[in-house]
Design a protein around this motif. Structure first.
Motif, short mmCIF file in Angstrom:
data_model
loop_
_atom_site.label_atom_id
_atom_site.label_comp_id
_atom_site.label_asym_id
_atom_site.label_seq_id
_atom_site.Cartn_x
_atom_site.Cartn_y
_atom_site.Cartn_z
N SER A 31 3.40 40.50 61.61
CA SER A 31 3.90 39.73 62.52
C SER A 31 5.42 39.26 62.28
O SER A 31 5.56 38.85 61.06
CB SER A 31 2.94 38.62 62.48
N ILE A 32 6.10 39.11 63.49
CA ILE A 32 7.54 38.64 63.16
C ILE A 32 7.60 37.22 63.86
O ILE A 32 7.12 37.26 65.04
CB ILE A 32 8.51 39.69 63.90
N ASP A 33 8.30 36.34 63.34
CA ASP A 33 8.65 34.90 63.82
C ASP A 33 10.07 35.33 64.37
O ASP A 33 11.03 35.15 64.15
CB ASP A 33 8.49 34.06 62.72
N LEU A 34 10.02 35.70 65.78
CA LEU A 34 11.25 35.64 66.53
C LEU A 34 12.24 34.47 66.67
O LEU A 34 13.07 34.90 67.15
CB LEU A 34 10.94 36.07 67.87
N SER A 35 11.60 33.24 66.16
CA SER A 35 12.77 32.13 66.08
C SER A 35 13.64 32.06 64.91
O SER A 35 14.77 31.83 65.18
CB SER A 35 11.79 30.86 66.01
N VAL A 36 13.29 33.17 64.01
CA VAL A 36 14.42 33.34 63.01
C VAL A 36 14.44 34.77 62.35
O VAL A 36 15.06 35.04 61.60
CB VAL A 36 14.16 32.40 61.90
N GLY A 37 13.44 35.49 63.18
CA GLY A 37 13.57 37.00 62.42
C GLY A 37 12.77 37.36 61.28
O GLY A 37 12.83 38.37 60.80
#
Length: 364
Positions: free
Chosen positions: A14-20
């Motif tokens: 899983s990638i947290d797209l808010s910070v990469g």
């Protein structure tokens, strides 16, 4: 916050797209599911309080993130570790071809005028993630690093590809005893990883973690010359697994170790961020972007600390992260080496174990 998840047995990511950041990595092996990467407890706490000026990369501290520049951002305006670690990414596409799945992402901001893209590939049956970051265009010079973090509930053993030396920067991470503590000597230098100077005159064994109680420390490992594969391995005692981090030493010639073991008393750390080890493969000076672009102690020793950007240029960095369990009788890890379609783990008793692996990835 937006989480983008994808899966190809035995890996889910899983990638947290808010910070990469990599928010979660799971690797299935036999009857177990390994969770090799760390996620700070405050990330999922809706009541967490942060001091003014806390950067997003600390608020969302998870797994692994890409730093550009590494550390102090003192050339182009921006937060510590740069926009790739602190700002939003867009998911571009996810492609499935045969036994491979690749997800692509693009940073919404530019870095020194360059577009930054992230690609993560999963391969069926492989206990690894294959990730790359690319700069397109831009101008000037940029330092860069991965920021892998693992947590050890009861410590563990560390092993590395051959290093020529280990050294600490001129000042400790925590110099104010009202805010925190460091235990290593600053500055210090040794060629023996089993005997690094401590501030109290003793010696620390860098092949074991932690090296002390209630401390926050940082040091740089310098890769031995003429090596084709650089690697770090963490064998966790309580978790009974091994975390493997692989790189190309010619592109990322140093590995920085961040030891976060309850040595910061201020929020959000509050003395509770313990047992965490950062493994930061880099082309960078630990003193920040400006220092990385200038002559420094590393460049004077022939170790590059920045990449030159340019119109029409593409610079790509690749890294591999994986994990496996510890099997009975294996003992300490002595070496890693690539074969046709395997990564071989060699133990001190001569035993060898092979994991499914793509050696062409780092060579590409």
């Amino acid at each position: 916050m937006t989480i983008y998840s994808f899966d190809l047995d035995p890996v889910s990511l899983s990638i947290d797209l808010s910070v990469g950041h990599i928010a979660e990595l799971k690797i299935r092996e036999s009857q177990r599911t390994l969770t090799p990467l760390h996620r700070a407890s405050w990330v999922d706490d809706p009541n967490a309080v942060f001091p003014d000026g806390t950067p997003p990369n600390v608020k969302r501290l998870s797994g692994d993130f890409f730093c550009a520049p590494f550390g102090r951002n003192d050339v182009e305006e921006g937060p510590s570790h740069g926009w790739p670690a602190n700002s939003a990414w867009d998911h571009l596409e996810t492609n499935r071809q045969d036994d491979r799945l690749t997800a692509s992402f693009r940073l919404q901001r530019l870095v020194m005028g360059a577009t930054v893209e992230k690609r993560i590939t999963l391969i069926a049956g492989h206990p690894f993630i294959y990730q790359e970051h690319s700069f397109f265009g831009g101008a000037g010079a940029i330092s860069a690093a991965h920021h892998v973090m693992v947590h050890m509930a009861e410590g563990g053993d560390l092993a590395f590809s051959p290093k020529q030396a280990a050294q600490t920067p001129p000042e400790a991470l925590e110099t104010d005893p009202e805010r925190g503590r460091s235990v290593l000597a600053y500055p210090a230098h040794t060629e023996n990883l089993a005997a690094f100077p401590l501030a109290d005159g003793g010696m620390a064994d860098l092949t074991r973690y932690p090296v002390g109680e209630s401390h926050e420390d940082f040091l740089t490992l310098l890769e031995a010359p003429a090596r084709s594969l650089g690697w770090s391995a963490v064998s966790r005692t309580a978790e009974q697994d091994r975390i493997l981090v692989l790189k190309r030493p010619d592109l990322l010639p140093v590995t920085m170790l961040w030891m976060s073991n309850g040595g910061r008393d201020y929020a959000p750390w509050s003395g509770s961020h313990t047992g965490v080890l950062g493994i930061e493969d880099a082309r960078a000076s630990p003193l920040g972007h400006a220092a990385s672009c200038a002559d420094n102690d590393l460049t004077c020793s022939g170790i590059p600390t920045a990449f030159l950007l340019g119109e029409g240029m593409r610079i790509t960095l690749r890294q591999i992260i994986g994990a496996c369990d510890q099997q009975p009788g294996e003992g300490p890890l002595k070496d890693l080496y690539e074969e046709d379609s395997a990564l071989s783990l060699k133990f001190q008793d001569g035993r060898i174990r092979a994991l499914k692996y793509d050696p062409a990835f780092l060579a590409g």
